[in-house]
Every structure is written in structure tokens, then in C-alpha cells.
Design a protein around this motif. Structure first.
Motif, PDB file in Angstrom:
ATOM      1  N   ALA A   1       0.831  -1.200   0.000  1.00  0.00           N
ATOM      2  CA  ALA A   1       0.000   0.000   0.000  1.00  0.00           C
ATOM      3  C   ALA A   1       0.863   1.246   0.000  1.00  0.00           C
ATOM      4  O   ALA A   1       0.440   2.317   0.433  1.00  0.00           O
ATOM      5  CB  ALA A   1      -0.934  -0.001   1.217  1.00  0.00           C
ATOM      6  N   VAL A   2       2.123   1.108  -0.478  1.00  0.00           N
ATOM      7  CA  VAL A   2       3.055   2.234  -0.535  1.00  0.00           C
ATOM      8  C   VAL A   2       3.015   2.832  -1.937  1.00  0.00           C
ATOM      9  O   VAL A   2       3.145   2.119  -2.929  1.00  0.00           O
ATOM     10  CB  VAL A   2       4.489   1.780  -0.196  1.00  0.00           C
ATOM     11  CG1 VAL A   2       5.455   2.950  -0.327  1.00  0.00           C
ATOM     12  CG2 VAL A   2       4.529   1.211   1.210  1.00  0.00           C
ATOM     13  N   ILE A   3       2.842   4.150  -2.017  1.00  0.00           N
ATOM     14  CA  ILE A   3       2.784   4.837  -3.310  1.00  0.00           C
ATOM     15  C   ILE A   3       4.211   5.048  -3.808  1.00  0.00           C
ATOM     16  O   ILE A   3       5.026   5.672  -3.126  1.00  0.00           O
ATOM     17  CB  ILE A   3       2.063   6.196  -3.185  1.00  0.00           C
ATOM     18  CG1 ILE A   3       0.661   5.991  -2.585  1.00  0.00           C
ATOM     19  CG2 ILE A   3       1.968   6.878  -4.532  1.00  0.00           C
ATOM     20  CD1 ILE A   3      -0.051   7.298  -2.274  1.00  0.00           C
ATOM     21  N   SER A   4       4.531   4.528  -5.002  1.00  0.00           N
ATOM     22  CA  SER A   4       5.870   4.686  -5.555  1.00  0.00           C
ATOM     23  C   SER A   4       6.064   6.113  -6.062  1.00  0.00           C
ATOM     24  O   SER A   4       5.117   6.884  -6.212  1.00  0.00           O
ATOM     25  CB  SER A   4       6.081   3.695  -6.706  1.00  0.00           C
ATOM     26  OG  SER A   4       5.243   4.013  -7.792  1.00  0.00           O
ATOM     27  N   ASP A   5       7.355   6.459  -6.324  1.00  0.00           N
ATOM     28  CA  ASP A   5       7.651   7.799  -6.830  1.00  0.00           C
ATOM     29  C   ASP A   5       6.979   8.040  -8.178  1.00  0.00           C
ATOM     30  O   ASP A   5       6.506   9.145  -8.457  1.00  0.00           O
ATOM     31  CB  ASP A   5       9.171   7.973  -6.981  1.00  0.00           C
ATOM     32  CG  ASP A   5       9.878   7.960  -5.631  1.00  0.00           C
ATOM     33  OD1 ASP A   5       9.178   8.158  -4.616  1.00  0.00           O
ATOM     34  OD2 ASP A   5      11.103   7.758  -5.608  1.00  0.00           O
ATOM     35  N   GLN A   6       6.906   6.987  -9.040  1.00  0.00           N
ATOM     36  CA  GLN A   6       6.286   7.171 -10.353  1.00  0.00           C
ATOM     37  C   GLN A   6       4.786   7.446 -10.212  1.00  0.00           C
ATOM     38  O   GLN A   6       4.244   8.328 -10.889  1.00  0.00           O
ATOM     39  CB  GLN A   6       6.502   5.926 -11.223  1.00  0.00           C
ATOM     40  CG  GLN A   6       7.972   5.672 -11.573  1.00  0.00           C
ATOM     41  CD  GLN A   6       8.655   4.777 -10.580  1.00  0.00           C
ATOM     42  OE1 GLN A   6       8.234   4.717  -9.433  1.00  0.00           O
ATOM     43  NE2 GLN A   6       9.718   4.108 -10.998  1.00  0.00           N
TER      44      GLN A   6
ATOM     45  N   ALA B   1      -6.377   2.949  -0.490  1.00  0.00           N
ATOM     46  CA  ALA B   1      -7.185   4.166  -0.603  1.00  0.00           C
ATOM     47  C   ALA B   1      -6.787   5.176   0.473  1.00  0.00           C
ATOM     48  O   ALA B   1      -6.704   6.386   0.217  1.00  0.00           O
ATOM     49  CB  ALA B   1      -8.672   3.819  -0.498  1.00  0.00           C
ATOM     50  N   GLN B   2      -6.493   4.691   1.683  1.00  0.00           N
ATOM     51  CA  GLN B   2      -6.100   5.592   2.777  1.00  0.00           C
ATOM     52  C   GLN B   2      -4.764   6.258   2.472  1.00  0.00           C
ATOM     53  O   GLN B   2      -4.556   7.436   2.799  1.00  0.00           O
ATOM     54  CB  GLN B   2      -6.003   4.804   4.093  1.00  0.00           C
ATOM     55  CG  GLN B   2      -5.719   5.672   5.309  1.00  0.00           C
ATOM     56  CD  GLN B   2      -6.867   6.627   5.617  1.00  0.00           C
ATOM     57  OE1 GLN B   2      -8.016   6.227   5.659  1.00  0.00           O
ATOM     58  NE2 GLN B   2      -6.550   7.895   5.807  1.00  0.00           N
ATOM     59  N   ALA B   3      -3.836   5.505   1.850  1.00  0.00           N
ATOM     60  CA  ALA B   3      -2.532   6.074   1.498  1.00  0.00           C
ATOM     61  C   ALA B   3      -2.694   7.230   0.517  1.00  0.00           C
ATOM     62  O   ALA B   3      -2.031   8.274   0.634  1.00  0.00           O
ATOM     63  CB  ALA B   3      -1.628   4.998   0.911  1.00  0.00           C
ATOM     64  N   VAL B   4      -3.582   7.068  -0.462  1.00  0.00           N
ATOM     65  CA  VAL B   4      -3.830   8.148  -1.429  1.00  0.00           C
ATOM     66  C   VAL B   4      -4.525   9.319  -0.741  1.00  0.00           C
ATOM     67  O   VAL B   4      -4.201  10.494  -0.985  1.00  0.00           O
ATOM     68  CB  VAL B   4      -4.672   7.619  -2.604  1.00  0.00           C
ATOM     69  CG1 VAL B   4      -5.052   8.753  -3.543  1.00  0.00           C
ATOM     70  CG2 VAL B   4      -3.898   6.544  -3.360  1.00  0.00           C
ATOM     71  N   TYR B   5      -5.494   9.021   0.157  1.00  0.00           N
ATOM     72  CA  TYR B   5      -6.180  10.076   0.927  1.00  0.00           C
ATOM     73  C   TYR B   5      -5.156  10.892   1.718  1.00  0.00           C
ATOM     74  O   TYR B   5      -5.187  12.135   1.707  1.00  0.00           O
ATOM     75  CB  TYR B   5      -7.194   9.429   1.853  1.00  0.00           C
ATOM     76  CG  TYR B   5      -7.918  10.392   2.776  1.00  0.00           C
ATOM     77  CD1 TYR B   5      -9.142  10.959   2.413  1.00  0.00           C
ATOM     78  CD2 TYR B   5      -7.371  10.738   4.002  1.00  0.00           C
ATOM     79  CE1 TYR B   5      -9.800  11.841   3.266  1.00  0.00           C
ATOM     80  CE2 TYR B   5      -8.009  11.617   4.854  1.00  0.00           C
ATOM     81  CZ  TYR B   5      -9.230  12.162   4.489  1.00  0.00           C
ATOM     82  OH  TYR B   5      -9.874  13.039   5.325  1.00  0.00           O
TER      83      TYR B   5
END
Length: 402
Positions: free
Chosen positions: A308-313, A357-361
Motif C-alpha cells: 500500500a506504498v505509493i511509488s515515486d512514479q 485508498a487511505q494512502a492516497v487520501y
């Protein structure tokens, strides 16, 4: 809109409409564009952030000078303790650099006992030969690392009966500044992610004034052997990127772009037909109430398996959504998280999609200042799959709510 077109066409005559429509459609040419990604042999590229892969080196060992070797009296070289401190960074799994300091006392016998102390600093370029030739492996137990560099040495406290370099007429020098070049090799033994044990040997090459004795060989050499520990800040890990991993995703985006182009061309053809019939009899407009379902935005955020980790890209896509919301303050968005049904149970995937979804929020609110009241979270889990290709469903989709 479709009802208005039908009424206009009926008023202007079916035959003329059919002829003009055929001509207009024949005149429209849709040129599809493809974004082509090429990468020879689909190689994986590695990179590191500015704060990653720094290391501190602490060591001790022995030192021996090789000076004035070709004198009649001969030269005897003595071993003395040497102490080492270094700091460096690996810019990739293959190349690194370090600033290395060494302190020692050198002793030699040549027409009497001679000694001096010195402090040396070297700027080295380091090459991880094992990663370059055997493939990148951050857990490799033993690595061979050749290095070479340039530096500066300050020698002082000379007690040298053989010294013959003058400071001024009638007065011998008691210290020296020299600029050596050096080369060596290091063996690095991995103890854990954060600590390595190392053994290295270095040879430094000086002009003949290193020990204030300018006779014999024209080049003075100083050899040291050091052992100690490397402390790796943050471990020794690298981010990897392979363009071929995203070819399927890029192809799907190409298909979406070309579908939109085709729709635009068809709309242009219909508009041309309608304009060719003007002026037309006035037609009473019939207003129909149509319920339009809100379609998801094209921007998505993809995740790797079980993460659930958002990458740099993918953070670029989060930024684009934030900019859209800033430019459209009346729009609210539902953040829908999904998981791949082929991995994990339904309950596990439900929680994983919520975390995504929480990570993006959190990124939208904390990093880009979007008001949290404009956002809502919907954890879809793996009960529904937006895409037929399973690994595409590790994703977050944005659905605007007017």
C-alpha cells in the motif's frame, strides 16, 4: 443531444442527410498514435535518493613507507600503526565515492633512524566489481571493490638525519605537503543490512620529497593495510525500474487515447452533417431528463503486489488529481481501492484495498493540502475487478461526485 440531432435530420430530409453523412465520414481520417517504449534487452535500472546509501568507515591497520630504495646504504622499512576514518556514498550498485582520512607515523632506516608523522586525505572512486559482473545482489556475503583516487598528505615532526630539502638557505624543512595518487582493493564482508566488515590495501605514489629526502628512486611509495567496519545508513538498497514492466499498462492507455480520438472524429463528422443542413425549419426542442452515471477519472494509482506504498512514479498521478481538485473546488472525489483477486483472501484484500485508498487520501490531504471533507474512501477489495488482467487490479480509482 442525440434527440436534437434526430429532429434536425428529420426536418431537413432523409436523402440529403444520408448523402452528406457519407461524404463527411469519408473525409475523416483518424490517425492512431502509439507511445512506443524501447529498452534494449529490457534491462533493470537502479537508482538511489540523495539521503540513501551513505556509509561511515572506521578502521585501523599498519603502514610502511618505501623510500630511497636505491642508495648504497640500502633502506629498511618499519611497520607502524595506522588509523582510518572515511565517509562515502554509493550512487548505484556499481559506483560509489568516499573521502578517506588516515593518520600514521612512518619510520625508515637509511644512514640513521628516520621518522615522521603524517595525515592523509584521499578522494576515491569505488567500483563494486561483483555487482557489475555478477548481477546486483544487496545480500551478497562478499564483495570485491577496487578503488583509485587522488589526495593530499601533510607530513610533520620529522626526525630525519638523511633529510636534504631546505626550507631556506641553511635551514632544513620540518614538514611537507604532497599530492599523491593511489589505488587499492577492498574486500567487503556483509555482517547485516547495516554493518560490513572490510579489509583493504592501498598503495600511494608520491614525488621524491615525501620524506624530505630527494635521492635514490624518483618516486616514493607508501603502503597501508586497513581493517574495520562500514556503517551503512539506511542499509544498502536501491530502487529499481524496468520500462518493460509497464508496457501492458502503457498499451492500455494508448487504446484509451485512440478510442477517444475515434469518438471525437465521429462527433466531428456528425457536426459537419448538421451544419451542412442549415438553415433548417425551426424545430420544437424536446427536453428529456437523462440520468448520467459519473464515470471514473482516467488518472489511477497503481501498487505493487501486497503493498500500500505509493511509488515515486505513481505519486505523479496523485499530484495531477490534487491539481484537478484545486482547479475545480466544486468537485468531490471518492477514492476507490482495489486488490488482485488471485492473491490473498477476500477479507485480506478488503483491508489491503482500504490501506491503498487511505494512502492516497493521506497524500492528497497532507502533501497537497486538499480538504479531507471533499474526499471519501471506498474499499472494494477483490469482490469487483475493474480490469480483466488481474495484476492491473492492484489499483486506486478516482470517481468524481458533483
Amino acid at each position: 443531444m442525440k434527440t436534437q440531432f434526430l429532429l434536425v435530420m428529420a426536418a431537413c430530409g432523409g436523402s440529403l442527410f444520408a448523402a452528406n453523412q457519407a461524404n463527411a465520414q469519408n473525409a475523416v481520417v483518424v490517425e492512431e498514435e502509439q507511445v512506443v517504449v524501447t529498452d534494449a534487452n529490457c534491462k533493470t535500472h537502479y537508482y538511489t535518493d540523495r539521503t540513501d546509501n551513505w556509509f561511515l568507515q572506521l578502521g585501523a591497520g599498519i603502514n610502511s613507507p618505501f623510500v630511497e630504495n636505491r642508495t648504497n646504504a640500502g633502506t629498511k622499512h618499519e611497520l607502524t600503526p595506522a588509523y582510518n576514518l572515511g565517509v562515502g556514498k554509493w550512487f548505484s550498485p556499481y559506483i560509489g565515492t568516499r573521502l578517506d582520512f588516515q593518520y600514521s607515523e612512518m619510520k625508515w632506516k637509511n644512514d640513521g633512524d628516520n621518522k615522521a608523522k603524517y595525515i592523509n586525505a584521499n578522494l576515491d572512486i569505488m567500483w563494486d566489481m561483483c555487482n557489475s559482473l555478477g548481477g546486483v545482489n544487496p545480500n551478497r556475503p562478499v564483495s570485491v571493490i577496487p578503488f583509485a583516487g587522488i589526495g593530499g598528505t601533510y607530513a610533520f615532526d620529522f626526525d630525519s638525519p638523511g633529510a636534504d630539502i631546505l626550507h631556506k638557505p641553511g635551514e632544513l624543512k620540518h614538514n611537507s605537503w604532497t599530492l599523491p595518487v593511489s589505488a587499492g582493493i577492498q574486500l567487503r564482508f556483509r555482517l547485516c543490512r547495516y554493518v560490513d566488515f572490510f579489509l583493504e590495501g592501498r598503495a600511494q605514489f608520491y614525488g621524491d620529497n615525501f620524506n624530505l629526502c630527494a635521492y635514490g628512486d624518483p618516486v616514493d611509495i607508501n603502503i597501508s593495510a586497513i581493517g574495520g567496519f562500514n556503517i551503512n545508513f539506511g542499509g544498502r538498497d536501491y530502487k529499481a525500474y524496468n520500462a518493460c514492466n509497464d508496457l501492458a499498462y502503457i498499451a492500455s492507455l494508448n487504446d484509451q487515447v485512440n478510442a477517444l480520438r475515434s469518438d471525437l472524429a465521429a462527433t466531428g463528422a456528425a457536426l459537419a452533417v448538421a451544419q451542412s443542413q442549415l438553415p433548417c425549419p425551426e424545430v420544437q426542442q424536446v427536453v428529456e431528463t437523462t440520468v448520467v452515471e459519473t464515470a471514473p477519472m482516467l488518472t489511477t494509482v497503481r501498487f505493487t503486489i501486497n503493498s500500500a506504498v505509493i511509488s515515486d512514479q505513481e505519486m505523479v498521478n496523485v499530484f495531477n488529481v490534487a491539481e484537478y481538485l484545486k482547479e475545480n473546488p466544486e468537485v468531490n472525489v471518492t477514492i476507490q481501492g482495489y486488490a488482485d483477486k488471485d492473491t490473498g483472501t477476500a477479507a485480506y484484500n478488503k483491508n489491503l484495498s482500504k490501506l491503498r485508498a487511505q494512502a492516497v487520501y493521506d497524500a492528497l490531504t497532507k502533501n497537497y493540502g486538499i480538504n479531507g471533507q471533499r474526499l471519501s474512501i471506498d474499499a472494494e477489495g477483490s469482490d469487483s475487478q475493474p480490469y480483466s488482467t488481474n495484476n492491473w487490479n492492484r489499483i486506486v480509482i478516482f470517481v468524481p461526485q458533483n
